[in-house]
Design a protein around this motif. Structure first.
Motif, short mmCIF file in Angstrom:
data_model
loop_
_atom_site.label_atom_id
_atom_site.label_comp_id
_atom_site.label_asym_id
_atom_site.label_seq_id
_atom_site.Cartn_x
_atom_site.Cartn_y
_atom_site.Cartn_z
N ILE A 1 0.81 -1.22 0.00
CA ILE A 1 0.00 0.00 0.00
C ILE A 1 0.84 1.27 0.00
CG2 ILE A 1 -0.21 0.31 2.50
CD1 ILE A 1 -3.01 0.66 -0.13
N THR A 2 2.12 1.19 0.39
CA THR A 2 2.96 2.39 0.46
C THR A 2 4.09 2.29 -0.55
OG1 THR A 2 4.39 1.45 2.18
CG2 THR A 2 2.44 2.66 2.90
N SER A 3 4.54 3.45 -1.01
CA SER A 3 5.65 3.49 -1.96
C SER A 3 6.61 4.64 -1.70
CB SER A 3 5.12 3.58 -3.39
OG SER A 3 4.31 4.74 -3.55
N GLY A 4 6.24 5.59 -0.86
CA GLY A 4 7.10 6.74 -0.60
C GLY A 4 7.71 6.69 0.79
N ASP A 5 8.70 7.54 1.02
CA ASP A 5 9.38 7.57 2.31
C ASP A 5 8.50 8.13 3.42
OD1 ASP A 5 11.62 6.48 1.20
OD2 ASP A 5 12.67 8.38 0.91
N ASP A 6 7.47 8.90 3.08
CA ASP A 6 6.63 9.52 4.11
C ASP A 6 5.87 8.48 4.92
OD1 ASP A 6 7.50 11.99 3.33
OD2 ASP A 6 5.78 12.37 2.01
N THR A 7 5.56 7.34 4.31
CA THR A 7 4.80 6.30 5.00
C THR A 7 5.55 4.98 5.10
OG1 THR A 7 3.73 5.78 2.88
CG2 THR A 7 2.54 7.26 4.38
N LYS A 8 6.81 4.96 4.74
CA LYS A 8 7.58 3.71 4.78
C LYS A 8 7.88 3.32 6.22
CE LYS A 8 10.72 3.01 1.69
NZ LYS A 8 11.97 3.06 0.90
N VAL A 9 7.68 2.03 6.54
CA VAL A 9 7.93 1.53 7.89
C VAL A 9 9.21 0.72 7.88
CG1 VAL A 9 5.50 1.54 8.50
CG2 VAL A 9 6.49 -0.50 7.47
N ILE A 10 9.64 0.30 9.07
CA ILE A 10 10.96 -0.28 9.22
C ILE A 10 11.11 -1.61 8.51
CG2 ILE A 10 10.42 -1.43 11.41
CD1 ILE A 10 13.24 -0.63 12.36
N THR A 11 10.06 -2.42 8.47
CA THR A 11 10.16 -3.72 7.79
C THR A 11 10.38 -3.54 6.29
OG1 THR A 11 7.74 -3.76 7.72
CG2 THR A 11 8.80 -4.97 9.51
N VAL A 12 9.66 -2.60 5.70
CA VAL A 12 9.83 -2.33 4.27
C VAL A 12 11.20 -1.70 4.01
CG1 VAL A 12 8.88 -1.09 2.30
CG2 VAL A 12 7.35 -2.06 4.01
N ALA A 13 11.66 -0.87 4.93
CA ALA A 13 12.97 -0.24 4.77
C ALA A 13 14.09 -1.28 4.80
CB ALA A 13 13.19 0.79 5.87
N ILE A 14 13.97 -2.28 5.67
CA ILE A 14 14.99 -3.33 5.73
C ILE A 14 15.00 -4.13 4.43
CG2 ILE A 14 15.65 -5.47 6.90
CD1 ILE A 14 14.56 -4.27 9.47
N ALA A 15 13.81 -4.47 3.91
CA ALA A 15 13.75 -5.19 2.64
C ALA A 15 14.34 -4.36 1.51
CB ALA A 15 12.30 -5.56 2.33
N GLY A 16 14.23 -3.02 1.60
CA GLY A 16 14.77 -2.15 0.57
C GLY A 16 16.28 -2.01 0.59
N LEU A 17 16.94 -2.56 1.61
CA LEU A 17 18.40 -2.50 1.66
C LEU A 17 19.06 -3.45 0.68
CD1 LEU A 17 18.92 -2.31 5.53
CD2 LEU A 17 19.16 -0.46 3.88
N LYS A 18 18.27 -4.29 0.05
CA LYS A 18 18.80 -5.19 -0.98
C LYS A 18 19.14 -4.38 -2.22
CE LYS A 18 17.64 -9.25 -3.76
NZ LYS A 18 16.62 -10.29 -4.06
N GLY A 19 20.39 -4.40 -2.62
CA GLY A 19 20.83 -3.61 -3.76
C GLY A 19 20.50 -4.26 -5.08
N GLY A 20 20.79 -3.54 -6.16
CA GLY A 20 20.51 -4.07 -7.49
C GLY A 20 21.49 -5.16 -7.90
N ILE A 21 22.70 -5.15 -7.33
CA ILE A 21 23.71 -6.15 -7.69
C ILE A 21 23.67 -7.34 -6.73
CG2 ILE A 21 26.18 -6.56 -8.01
CD1 ILE A 21 26.47 -3.64 -8.76
N GLY A 22 23.60 -7.06 -5.45
CA GLY A 22 23.60 -8.12 -4.46
C GLY A 22 22.96 -7.64 -3.18
N VAL A 23 23.09 -8.45 -2.16
CA VAL A 23 22.49 -8.16 -0.87
C VAL A 23 23.58 -7.75 0.10
CG1 VAL A 23 21.11 -9.05 1.03
CG2 VAL A 23 20.67 -9.84 -1.31
N ASP A 24 23.42 -6.60 0.74
CA ASP A 24 24.35 -6.15 1.77
C ASP A 24 23.87 -6.73 3.10
OD1 ASP A 24 26.08 -4.87 3.48
OD2 ASP A 24 26.01 -2.97 2.41
#
Length: 269
Positions: free
Chosen positions: A210-233
């Motif tokens: 339901i969310t796509s912007g930083d204004d409503t992004k929660v911590i679980t989605v933020a952690i999943a977003g740490l996956k880079g385009g090349i690999g996973v940090d």
């Protein structure tokens, strides 16, 4: 003695298997990329580093934590208020179809949450609530079947003579609920609050959709977003997981008796 030894050995193995993933999160969060690739995952870093935590906390991660706290507080407050009124109606008020409606509502707990995600998203899109706080909160703000079932069972365990005495004194349903039942329901309310906080803090699928912007992004989605385009940090992801894990561990340590109480409902002694 042999049976007891085998029992404790089995419990120790089960406890280790349960705790080991969290131990890996802590160990990996304090490693550099070089240390992660050069040392076994179950060994601590020598020396440990806080660079991963500093990188996250120095960016937008505190904002995502604040969003998660706001979402958790709003959902917990809504759950306690609306669930209490609904549970009181199902437990004490008499109206046609009460039992059938209650069990039909409780039966929705058997439906996997993933089944209702797409219909909920379509509804929110028609209402123009995609990527908004209302869209994030509404599906869970007005109570859940489990919460209503928990409070309803607790209300039914309270003596009906208390309400009868209050009615003789001229009290109405709302006054009975607020002045008599709620003060006696603090254990159940505490249990419901703790469970709601944990489930809201760990909610991932609905905020992701339901969310796509930083204004409503929660911590679980933020952690999943740490996956880079090349690999996973993995270092940053585990550091984010550690930040998200600490509040939940603290809640469990200090309020575990309320969590146990959600399984074993008690009335007045």
């Amino acid at each position: 003695m042999t049976k007891r030894t085998l029992l404790y050995a089995a419990l120790a193995v089960g406890a280790f298997l349960s705790v080991f993933p969290y131990l890996l999160v802590v160990l990996t969060a304090f490693k550099t990329r070089t240390q992660l690739n050069s040392t076994p995952p179950w060994l601590p870093a020598m020396p440990p580093t806080t660079a991963n935590l500093a990188e996250l906390l120095g960016g937008d991660f505190p904002h995502y934590i604040a969003n998660t706290l706001l979402m958790t507080a709003a959902l917990t407050a809504g759950q306690l208020v609306f669930t209490t009124f609904a549970a009181y109606a199902f437990a004490r008020l008499r109206f046609r179809g009460r039992e059938g409606l209650f069990w039909l509502y409780v039966a929705t707990m058997m439906v996997p949450g993933a089944v209702t995600v797409i219909p909920l998203f379509l509804i929110m899109r028609q209402l123009g609530l995609v990527n908004t706080w209302w869209g994030l909160l509404l599906p869970y703000l007005l109570g859940t079947p489990y919460g209503i079932f928990l409070m309803r069972q607790f209300f039914r365990g309270l003596p009906a003579s208390l309400e009868e005495a209050a009615r003789i004194d001229g009290a109405g349903p709302l006054k009975i609920l607020l002045r008599i039942l709620l003060p006696l329901s603090r254990p159940a309310l505490g249990t419901l609050a703790i469970i709601t906080v944990i489930s809201s803090w760990n909610n991932f699928l609905w905020p992701l959709i339901i969310t796509s912007g930083d204004d409503t992004k929660v911590i679980t989605v933020a952690i999943a977003g740490l996956k880079g385009g090349i690999g996973v940090d993995y270092n940053l992801m585990m550091a984010g997981g550690l930040i998200a894990l600490v509040p939940m561990v603290a809640i469990f340590v200090f309020f575990q008796r309320y969590i146990i109480r959600s399984v074993v409902l008690t009335g007045l002694k």
